[in-house]
Design a protein around this motif. Structure first.
Motif, PDB file in Angstrom:
ATOM      1  N   MET A  42       0.823  -1.216   0.000  1.00  0.00           N
ATOM      2  CA  MET A  42       0.000   0.000   0.000  1.00  0.00           C
ATOM      3  C   MET A  42       0.848   1.253   0.000  1.00  0.00           C
ATOM      4  SD  MET A  42      -3.306  -0.643   0.177  1.00  0.00           S
ATOM      5  CE  MET A  42      -3.823   0.999   0.594  1.00  0.00           C
ATOM      6  N   GLY A  43       0.337   2.266  -0.698  1.00  0.00           N
ATOM      7  CA  GLY A  43       0.861   3.613  -0.618  1.00  0.00           C
ATOM      8  C   GLY A  43      -0.209   4.488  -0.006  1.00  0.00           C
ATOM      9  N   ILE A  44       0.203   5.422   0.825  1.00  0.00           N
ATOM     10  CA  ILE A  44      -0.723   6.346   1.478  1.00  0.00           C
ATOM     11  C   ILE A  44      -0.507   7.736   0.879  1.00  0.00           C
ATOM     12  CG2 ILE A  44      -1.470   7.319   3.686  1.00  0.00           C
ATOM     13  CD1 ILE A  44      -1.718   4.164   3.411  1.00  0.00           C
ATOM     14  N   ILE A  45      -1.541   8.316   0.318  1.00  0.00           N
ATOM     15  CA  ILE A  45      -1.460   9.659  -0.260  1.00  0.00           C
ATOM     16  C   ILE A  45      -2.306  10.572   0.616  1.00  0.00           C
ATOM     17  CG2 ILE A  45      -1.926  11.106  -2.269  1.00  0.00           C
ATOM     18  CD1 ILE A  45      -1.615   8.575  -4.002  1.00  0.00           C
ATOM     19  N   CYS A  64      -1.458  -7.068   4.245  1.00  0.00           N
ATOM     20  CA  CYS A  64      -1.150  -5.761   3.683  1.00  0.00           C
ATOM     21  C   CYS A  64       0.114  -5.221   4.321  1.00  0.00           C
ATOM     22  CB  CYS A  64      -2.321  -4.825   3.952  1.00  0.00           C
ATOM     23  SG  CYS A  64      -1.992  -3.103   3.569  1.00  0.00           S
ATOM     24  N   GLN A  65       0.903  -4.490   3.552  1.00  0.00           N
ATOM     25  CA  GLN A  65       2.044  -3.794   4.111  1.00  0.00           C
ATOM     26  C   GLN A  65       2.118  -2.403   3.494  1.00  0.00           C
ATOM     27  OE1 GLN A  65       5.853  -5.714   3.952  1.00  0.00           O
ATOM     28  NE2 GLN A  65       6.859  -3.998   4.951  1.00  0.00           N
ATOM     29  N   VAL A  66       2.151  -1.380   4.335  1.00  0.00           N
ATOM     30  CA  VAL A  66       2.322  -0.010   3.865  1.00  0.00           C
ATOM     31  C   VAL A  66       3.802   0.160   3.527  1.00  0.00           C
ATOM     32  CG1 VAL A  66       2.165   2.437   4.458  1.00  0.00           C
ATOM     33  CG2 VAL A  66       0.375   0.850   5.215  1.00  0.00           C
ATOM     34  N   ARG A 100       9.055   4.176   2.201  1.00  0.00           N
ATOM     35  CA  ARG A 100       9.588   5.253   1.369  1.00  0.00           C
ATOM     36  C   ARG A 100       8.661   6.459   1.442  1.00  0.00           C
ATOM     37  NH1 ARG A 100      11.879   5.087  -4.658  1.00  0.00           N
ATOM     38  NH2 ARG A 100      12.646   7.222  -4.599  1.00  0.00           N
ATOM     39  N   GLY A 101       9.236   7.649   1.506  1.00  0.00           N
ATOM     40  CA  GLY A 101       8.457   8.885   1.576  1.00  0.00           C
ATOM     41  C   GLY A 101       8.500   9.663   0.273  1.00  0.00           C
ATOM     42  N   TYR A 102       7.372  10.283  -0.054  1.00  0.00           N
ATOM     43  CA  TYR A 102       7.255  11.080  -1.274  1.00  0.00           C
ATOM     44  C   TYR A 102       6.571  12.398  -0.955  1.00  0.00           C
ATOM     45  CZ  TYR A 102       7.989   6.622  -3.715  1.00  0.00           C
ATOM     46  OH  TYR A 102       8.493   5.436  -4.151  1.00  0.00           O
ATOM     47  N   LEU A 103       6.969  13.450  -1.678  1.00  0.00           N
ATOM     48  CA  LEU A 103       6.288  14.739  -1.585  1.00  0.00           C
ATOM     49  C   LEU A 103       5.329  14.933  -2.761  1.00  0.00           C
ATOM     50  CD1 LEU A 103       9.324  16.940  -0.471  1.00  0.00           C
ATOM     51  CD2 LEU A 103       7.451  16.063   0.946  1.00  0.00           C
ATOM     52  N   ASP A 104       5.470  14.122  -3.805  1.00  0.00           N
ATOM     53  CA  ASP A 104       4.639  14.200  -5.010  1.00  0.00           C
ATOM     54  C   ASP A 104       3.943  12.850  -5.223  1.00  0.00           C
ATOM     55  OD1 ASP A 104       3.611  14.213  -7.639  1.00  0.00           O
ATOM     56  OD2 ASP A 104       5.336  15.297  -8.446  1.00  0.00           O
ATOM     57  N   LYS A 112       6.528   0.766  -8.858  1.00  0.00           N
ATOM     58  CA  LYS A 112       5.948  -0.523  -9.271  1.00  0.00           C
ATOM     59  C   LYS A 112       5.739  -1.470  -8.082  1.00  0.00           C
ATOM     60  CE  LYS A 112       5.889   0.568 -13.589  1.00  0.00           C
ATOM     61  NZ  LYS A 112       4.661   1.075 -14.155  1.00  0.00           N
ATOM     62  N   ASP A 113       6.354  -1.175  -6.935  1.00  0.00           N
ATOM     63  CA  ASP A 113       6.185  -2.016  -5.747  1.00  0.00           C
ATOM     64  C   ASP A 113       4.872  -1.737  -5.019  1.00  0.00           C
ATOM     65  OD1 ASP A 113       8.631  -3.250  -6.164  1.00  0.00           O
ATOM     66  OD2 ASP A 113       9.716  -1.775  -4.946  1.00  0.00           O
ATOM     67  N   VAL A 114       4.159  -0.679  -5.402  1.00  0.00           N
ATOM     68  CA  VAL A 114       2.896  -0.314  -4.764  1.00  0.00           C
ATOM     69  C   VAL A 114       1.744  -0.909  -5.558  1.00  0.00           C
ATOM     70  CG1 VAL A 114       1.380   1.611  -4.123  1.00  0.00           C
ATOM     71  CG2 VAL A 114       3.861   1.811  -3.787  1.00  0.00           C
ATOM     72  N   ASP A 115       0.923  -1.739  -4.881  1.00  0.00           N
ATOM     73  CA  ASP A 115      -0.235  -2.378  -5.524  1.00  0.00           C
ATOM     74  C   ASP A 115      -1.497  -1.521  -5.455  1.00  0.00           C
ATOM     75  OD1 ASP A 115       1.200  -4.793  -6.026  1.00  0.00           O
ATOM     76  OD2 ASP A 115       0.791  -5.442  -3.976  1.00  0.00           O
ATOM     77  N   ALA A 116      -1.683  -0.842  -4.327  1.00  0.00           N
ATOM     78  CA  ALA A 116      -2.926  -0.109  -4.074  1.00  0.00           C
ATOM     79  C   ALA A 116      -2.610   1.132  -3.250  1.00  0.00           C
ATOM     80  CB  ALA A 116      -3.914  -0.996  -3.317  1.00  0.00           C
ATOM     81  N   VAL A 117      -3.519   2.104  -3.284  1.00  0.00           N
ATOM     82  CA  VAL A 117      -3.310   3.337  -2.521  1.00  0.00           C
ATOM     83  C   VAL A 117      -4.553   3.711  -1.724  1.00  0.00           C
ATOM     84  CG1 VAL A 117      -1.542   4.325  -4.038  1.00  0.00           C
ATOM     85  CG2 VAL A 117      -3.933   4.812  -4.503  1.00  0.00           C
ATOM     86  N   LEU A 118      -4.293   4.346  -0.610  1.00  0.00           N
ATOM     87  CA  LEU A 118      -5.311   5.028   0.188  1.00  0.00           C
ATOM     88  C   LEU A 118      -5.125   6.504  -0.103  1.00  0.00           C
ATOM     89  CD1 LEU A 118      -7.232   5.667   2.616  1.00  0.00           C
ATOM     90  CD2 LEU A 118      -5.203   5.516   4.056  1.00  0.00           C
ATOM     91  N   ILE A 119      -6.192   7.176  -0.513  1.00  0.00           N
ATOM     92  CA  ILE A 119      -6.122   8.612  -0.782  1.00  0.00           C
ATOM     93  C   ILE A 119      -6.966   9.335   0.258  1.00  0.00           C
ATOM     94  CG2 ILE A 119      -6.572  10.462  -2.437  1.00  0.00           C
ATOM     95  CD1 ILE A 119      -6.200   8.363  -4.675  1.00  0.00           C
ATOM     96  N   SER A 120      -6.291  10.135   1.080  1.00  0.00           N
ATOM     97  CA  SER A 120      -6.956  10.938   2.113  1.00  0.00           C
ATOM     98  C   SER A 120      -6.450  12.368   2.032  1.00  0.00           C
ATOM     99  CB  SER A 120      -6.686  10.369   3.505  1.00  0.00           C
ATOM    100  OG  SER A 120      -7.358   9.164   3.705  1.00  0.00           O
ATOM    101  N   THR A 121      -6.582  12.937   0.867  1.00  0.00           N
ATOM    102  CA  THR A 121      -6.189  14.325   0.634  1.00  0.00           C
ATOM    103  C   THR A 121      -7.357  15.237   0.994  1.00  0.00           C
ATOM    104  OG1 THR A 121      -6.920  14.072  -1.649  1.00  0.00           O
ATOM    105  CG2 THR A 121      -4.579  13.718  -1.212  1.00  0.00           C
TER     106      THR A 121
END
Length: 180
Positions: A42-45, A64-66, A100-104, A112-121
């Motif tokens: 998982m990626g968290i946005i 699941c693993q973030v 891993r951290g991202y600003l964008d 490519k290692d991220v399968d799914a995302v949570l979007i809480s913008t």
């Protein structure tokens, strides 16, 4: 022991966000460890208070693993990394620094290692990252609302149907709705 599919995972997670409960592993039929190859990454946005609150439901899932967090505010992004690394360090009993951290958000979606995302913008910034995510081949759990306009909602719905990705919307206070 039944295998957890991405669709089932997002449905279960949506329910966990809608009505958080604590169940023993034996109650869900998923006791024991899950192989990394059977884990959804998982990626968290969006790592503000809502994003980190929603992230807790994913951190509690064995399947699941973030692996990535993203926020425009570098301090929030770093705080989210520390939070996730701390949870995994506590679970394993060893130091952990695998997030891993991202600003964008576009850079996170290119991973490519991220399968799914949570979007809480923030609410006015939901549709575009969700459309970009499904077009990047990611499944999405989106904090409500879906969009601010009918046109944004239509564009998101079209993108989900065109890409065949799993898309779920919900909140911690209400039940979730899933499109496919």
């Amino acid at each position: 022991e039944s295998k957890l599919t991405r669709r089932r995972f997002l449905a279960v997670t949506g329910l966990a966000l809608a009505a958080p409960t604590i169940l023993p592993g034996c109650a869900t039929g998923r006791g024991g460890k899950v192989a990394p190859s059977n884990r959804i990454t998982m990626g968290i946005i969006g790592a503000g208070w809502q994003g980190t609150g929603n992230m807790g439901a994913f951190l509690g899932q064995k399947d699941c693993q973030v692996v990535a967090v993203c926020d425009l505010d570098s301090r929030r992004m770093e705080d989210a990394k520390v939070l996730v690394n701390g949870v995994y360090a506590k679970k394993t009993g060893k130091p952990f620094d695998g997030v891993r951290g991202y600003l964008d958000y576009k850079e996170l979606l290119a991973n490519k290692d991220v399968d799914a995302v949570l979007i809480s913008t923030p609410d006015h910034w939901h549709a575009l990252p969700a459309i970009t995510a499904v077009e990047a081949g990611k499944d999405v759990y989106l904090q409500k609302p879906t969009s601010l306009t009918i046109a944004e909602g239509r564009a998101l719905s079209n993108a989900v149907h065109r890409t065949g990705r799993i898309f779920q919307i919900g909140s911690q206070q209400r039940s979730a709705f899933q499109w496919r």
